[in-house]
Scaffold this active site. Structure first.
Site, mmCIF file in Angstrom:
data_model
loop_
_atom_site.group_PDB
_atom_site.id
_atom_site.type_symbol
_atom_site.label_atom_id
_atom_site.label_comp_id
_atom_site.label_asym_id
_atom_site.label_seq_id
_atom_site.Cartn_x
_atom_site.Cartn_y
_atom_site.Cartn_z
ATOM 1 C CG HIS A 87 -1.936 -1.091 1.230
ATOM 2 N ND1 HIS A 87 -3.211 -0.980 0.725
ATOM 3 C CD2 HIS A 87 -1.846 -2.363 1.691
ATOM 4 C CE1 HIS A 87 -3.861 -2.123 0.887
ATOM 5 N NE2 HIS A 87 -3.054 -2.981 1.463
ATOM 6 C CG ASN A 160 -7.926 -4.239 1.089
ATOM 7 O OD1 ASN A 160 -7.242 -3.242 1.289
ATOM 8 N ND2 ASN A 160 -7.437 -5.465 1.129
HETATM 9 FE FE1 HDD Z 1 -2.356 -4.756 5.594
HETATM 10 C C1 HDD Z 1 -0.920 -1.738 5.189
HETATM 11 C C2 HDD Z 1 -5.342 -3.517 4.374
HETATM 12 C C3 HDD Z 1 -3.742 -7.906 5.722
HETATM 13 C C4 HDD Z 1 0.422 -5.897 7.119
HETATM 14 N N1 HDD Z 1 -3.005 -2.983 4.900
HETATM 15 C C5 HDD Z 1 -2.253 -1.844 4.823
HETATM 16 C C6 HDD Z 1 -3.054 -0.783 4.312
HETATM 17 C C7 HDD Z 1 -4.297 -1.278 4.076
HETATM 18 C C8 HDD Z 1 -4.262 -2.666 4.452
HETATM 19 C C9 HDD Z 1 -5.490 -0.534 3.522
HETATM 20 C C10 HDD Z 1 -2.575 0.636 4.061
HETATM 21 C C11 HDD Z 1 -2.844 1.520 5.235
HETATM 22 C C12 HDD Z 1 -2.419 2.926 4.923
HETATM 23 O O1 HDD Z 1 -3.070 3.556 4.076
HETATM 24 O O2 HDD Z 1 -1.447 3.373 5.528
HETATM 25 N N2 HDD Z 1 -4.136 -5.572 5.066
HETATM 26 C C13 HDD Z 1 -5.263 -4.871 4.680
HETATM 27 C C14 HDD Z 1 -6.389 -5.765 4.666
HETATM 28 C C15 HDD Z 1 -5.941 -6.990 5.023
HETATM 29 C C16 HDD Z 1 -4.532 -6.870 5.297
HETATM 30 C C17 HDD Z 1 -7.799 -5.341 4.305
HETATM 31 C C18 HDD Z 1 -6.695 -8.278 5.175
HETATM 32 C C19 HDD Z 1 -7.969 -8.360 5.373
HETATM 33 N N3 HDD Z 1 -1.755 -6.579 6.252
HETATM 34 C C20 HDD Z 1 -2.482 -7.740 6.255
HETATM 35 C C21 HDD Z 1 -1.744 -8.767 6.936
HETATM 36 C C22 HDD Z 1 -0.558 -8.202 7.364
HETATM 37 C C23 HDD Z 1 -0.590 -6.829 6.914
HETATM 38 C C24 HDD Z 1 -2.231 -10.186 7.155
HETATM 39 C C25 HDD Z 1 0.579 -8.797 8.126
HETATM 40 C C26 HDD Z 1 0.520 -9.842 8.871
HETATM 41 N N4 HDD Z 1 -0.529 -3.993 5.994
HETATM 42 C C27 HDD Z 1 0.450 -4.621 6.658
HETATM 43 C C28 HDD Z 1 1.660 -3.768 6.914
HETATM 44 C C29 HDD Z 1 1.203 -2.398 6.343
HETATM 45 C C30 HDD Z 1 -0.169 -2.711 5.768
HETATM 46 C C31 HDD Z 1 2.952 -4.305 6.392
HETATM 47 C C32 HDD Z 1 2.152 -1.689 5.393
HETATM 48 C C33 HDD Z 1 2.152 -0.267 5.810
HETATM 49 C C34 HDD Z 1 1.435 -0.241 7.063
HETATM 50 O O3 HDD Z 1 1.020 -1.496 7.390
HETATM 51 O O4 HDD Z 1 1.233 0.724 7.754
HETATM 52 O O5 HDD Z 1 1.949 -3.711 8.256
#
Ligand code: HDD
Length: 709
Positions: A87, A160
């Site tokens: 993202h 999402n």
């Molecule tokens: Fe995630 C970012 C949505 C599963 C780890 N995720 C991130 C963002 C969104 C989502 C919208 C961007 C937020 C922003 O605008 O700063 N992610 C989801 C959804 C998931 C999902 C809807 C499942 C239903 N994500 C998911 C899992 C993991 C992560 C299973 C790790 C175990 N996601 C992250 C992250 C991020 C992220 C690596 C990257 C940047 C951040 O968190 O702030 O930690």
């Protein structure tokens, strides 16, 4: 800096807040306006010369002593922070949430109680795969993350635009992300999933089948951020003041309707305007056309947890809206653009673990893993554990505790005791008892009686029935888009065995005809039978899943090109401009160049852009006014003809007025429900607006294959 001067009585120190301005007031303390100000160093020294380094003589070597140059270059050298792992590319906006009616029966969370209260929010939309500078219109999931600055602390709903996810357990997230991201040896492709490692992984992991189908559907190429749905995906809990909990799924439905690009349009737009979605959101808000979503919940009583054909804890499943309807409980409005992309949109830090009393998690193993990952990632992305002090992340509720030090600490905490309990600072800050009265957070008392075990529940093992349900629920045109998308993506996969595995072991279990059509496009034999026995669901279709059923019926927010050239009929232009404005649509007057044109009655008409500068792929419909000289110019202009051909090919509404009617024969196009002509604007206006509101002229599909655009 303390963010509260309120009463220090535990449990009563909530901010006094009647409207959304409080977050803006908080941010205002940190905003800086250089208008009328002297250029100074970071230490406040006025700068006399910002053009030349300090040198030994005009042609001499630079001197280390030049603290002004060194400060500037040092800051510059460190200007970048790590982009988000996923993202990374996004755009954000401020706004508010307002509940329609008090929801105290459902939850004690303060933001759901008072219809007169507007809770400030910050929303960030994003793509998943591409880096910060990648295209907006690539085929991808869109993130829809909301930070609610509630009286009781921040609540982050990090969702999402699709209601399910690729995997069932967070431990698989790094594998999935490594597979979808650009390949490690050459960092190709940017912003897309059409490559071997993605399809290798998903074809080996059948739980991804449902979500991959969503990403091959039109949902993955939305027309703009304003027209995407939002889903919390996981099952959460809402808890009322009596301690009664219910399972819920969160939904956001855009008032503008759910709309998508067509694939050719999405690809072209990625090149012609990399920032298409970011720009659209920005311009809509600047023009006062505030995007709005209805916030709804699907509610499931605790005792009904096991009454479904799937497991409520499985994030690869939806609860069909025909089985549990979405109850609208509030609205979300975005009404202010950020002042600084970096300070706000880039530094905003979401985390699904940020909840407030009245909201709680479920045991969804994907959600449980997310609770850890987000705060962890912010520590490397934002440089330490004090990222909650960055203005955009600060809660409106006060946050006193013993967590005082670490990098980038801004708050100057008074008092000697950074521990609890203490008897030195009068015992403050103190714990607050749980319960609605006092407001201390209390985890839902769920009884757990189990062995520690690394195992996937058998109730998570049906991977295909809901994918089939989704495919069956799509219109014929939407299904064709899905077939085209699989064919395009798998066509980019180099390894034959991966293509075969996806077709034979995944698609054949979703729908044999879908598998056969994709197989034919790839030159593979059609599979003859599924590899796992199909599971029949109680419903065959869910109309709520097809975008055809999710239009608003209005043209508010749509963007319409008005093509003009010298000799154009000014009345036609003015009439359509006024009519579009009255409906809340946006008119863009486009000339052969960015220079004004002369109207038939000799007046000067300003244009918004050249037709080249605002291509048809950036707009929803095209209007060509009358005027003999202008019509002649269009007939001999490759740009104008291409504009119309392209809009026609992308199934858009087109109106040709007065002499512009002749373009029908020049272009050799037959009129249809969206290709309209009339003597003047009034004659076509009604049908034109109806056609725009339909979003696409689907009946035109058989005719567009031969269009050279
Ligand atoms: Fe995630 C970012 C949505 C599963 C780890 N995720 C991130 C963002 C969104 C989502 C919208 C961007 C937020 C922003 O605008 O700063 N992610 C989801 C959804 C998931 C999902 C809807 C499942 C239903 N994500 C998911 C899992 C993991 C992560 C299973 C790790 C175990 N996601 C992250 C992250 C991020 C992220 C690596 C990257 C940047 C951040 O968190 O702030 O930690």
């Amino acid at each position: 800096m303390s963010n509260s001067k309120k009463s220090e009585l535990a449990g009563t120190d909530t901010p006094d807040r009647a409207n959304t301005s409080q977050k803006q007031e908080q941010l205002e303390q940190f905003r800086s306006d250089a208008t009328g100000q002297a250029l100074r160093t970071n230490q406040g020294v006025k700068i006399a010369d910002n053009q030349n380094t300090l040198k030994a003589g005009a042609r001499g070597p630079s001197l280390l002593e030049d603290f002004i140059m060194r400060e500037k270059i040092t800051h510059f050298d460190h200007e970048r922070i790590p982009e988000r792992i996923v993202h990374a590319r996004g755009a954000g906006a401020h706004g508010y949430f307002q509940v329609y009616e008090c929801q105290s029966e459902l939850t004690k969370a303060a933001l759901f109680q008072d219809p007169g209260q507007k809770t400030p929010i910050f929303v960030r939309f994003s793509t998943v795969q591409g880096p910060r500078g990648s295209g907006d219109t690539v085929r991808d999931v869109r993130g829809f993350a909301i930070k609610f600055y509630t009286d009781e602390g921040n609540w982050d709903l990090v969702g999402n635009n699709m209601p399910v996810f690729f995997i069932q357990d967070a431990i698989k997230f790094p594998d999935f992300v490594h597979a979808v991201k650009p390949e490690p040896h050459n960092e190709i492709p940017t912003g897309g999933s059409a490559h071997d490692t993605f399809w290798d992984f998903v074809s080996l992991v059948p739980e991804s089948a449902h979500m991959v189908l969503w990403t091959m559907s039109d949902r993955a190429i939305p027309v703009n951020f304003r027209s995407i749905q939002g889903f919390g995906i996981h099952t959460f809990r809402l808890i009322n003041a009596e301690g009664k909990a219910r399972f819920v799924k969160f939904h956001l439905k855009p008032l503008q309707g759910v709309r998508s690009l067509v694939w050719d349009e999405a690809q072209k737009l990625a090149g012609k305007d990399t920032d298409a979605h970011r720009r659209d959101l920005w311009e809509a808000i600047e023009s006062g056309d505030y995007p709005e979503w209805e916030f709804g919940v699907q509610i499931v009583e605790e005792e009904d947890e096991h009454k479904f054909e799937f497991d409520l804890l499985d994030p690869t499943k939806i609860i069909p809206e025909e089985i549990v309807p979405v109850t609208p409980i509030g609205k979300l409005v975005l009404n202010r653009n950020p002042d600084s992309f970096f300070a706000e949109t880039e530094q905003v830090a979401f985390c699904p673990a940020h909840i407030v009393p009245g909201i709680d998690f479920s045991n969804d193993p994907l959600l449980q893993g997310r609770l850890f990952s987000y705060t962890d990632t912010q520590i490397s992305r934002l440089g330490g554990p004090n990222f909650h002090e960055i203005p955009i992340n600060r809660p409106l509720a006060p946050n006193h505790n013993g967590q005082r030090d670490a990098q980038h600490r801004i708050t100057i905490d008074k008092g000697r005791a950074s521990y609890e309990p203490n008897s030195i600072d009068g015992g403050w800050p103190k714990e607050t008892p749980p319960g609605a009265q006092d407001g201390g957070f209390e985890t839902y008392h769920e009884r757990i009686d189990a062995y520690k075990i690394r195992e996937r529940s058998t109730s998570f093992s049906d991977h295909f029935s809901q994918a089939t349900l989704f495919y069956n629920s799509l219109s014929e045109a939407e299904q064709q888009h899905v077939i085209d998308a699989y064919s395009f993506e798998l066509g980019k996969v180099e390894r034959l065995w991966i293509r075969e595995r996806q077709v034979n072991e995944i698609l054949a279990n979703i729908d044999l005809e879908l598998a056969a059509k994709v197989a034919a496009n790839l030159g593979l034999p059609a599979p003859t039978a599924p590899t796992v026995p199909p599971k029949k669901l109680s419903i065959d279709k869910s109309p709520a899943l097809s975008q055809v059923n999710l239009l608003s019926g209005k043209i508010k927010g749509f963007k319409v090109a008005i093509l003009v050239a010298d000799g154009v009929n000014a009345d036609d232009v003015q009439t359509i401009q006024q009519a579009l404005k009255a409906e809340g649509a946006h008119a863009k007057v486009l000339g052969p160049t960015s220079a004004p044109v002369q109207t038939a009655d000799g007046k000067t008409l300003e244009v918004d852009a050249s037709a080249d500068g605002l291509p048809s792929v950036a707009l929803d419909a095209v209007f060509v006014p009358g005027g003999a000289e202008a019509a002649k110019a269009f007939a001999s202009s490759g740009t104008a003809k291409h504009y119309l051909y392209e809009a026609y090919k992308h199934l858009k509404a087109i109106a040709l007025v007065g002499e512009a009617k002749d373009l029908l024969s020049v272009l050799q196009l037959d009129p249809d429900a969206g290709l309209l002509s009339g003597s003047d604007t009034k004659a076509v206006q009604k049908d034109f607006f109806t056609a725009i509101a339909q979003h696409r002229v689907w009946a035109r599909i058989p005719k567009i294959k031969s269009i050279p655009a």
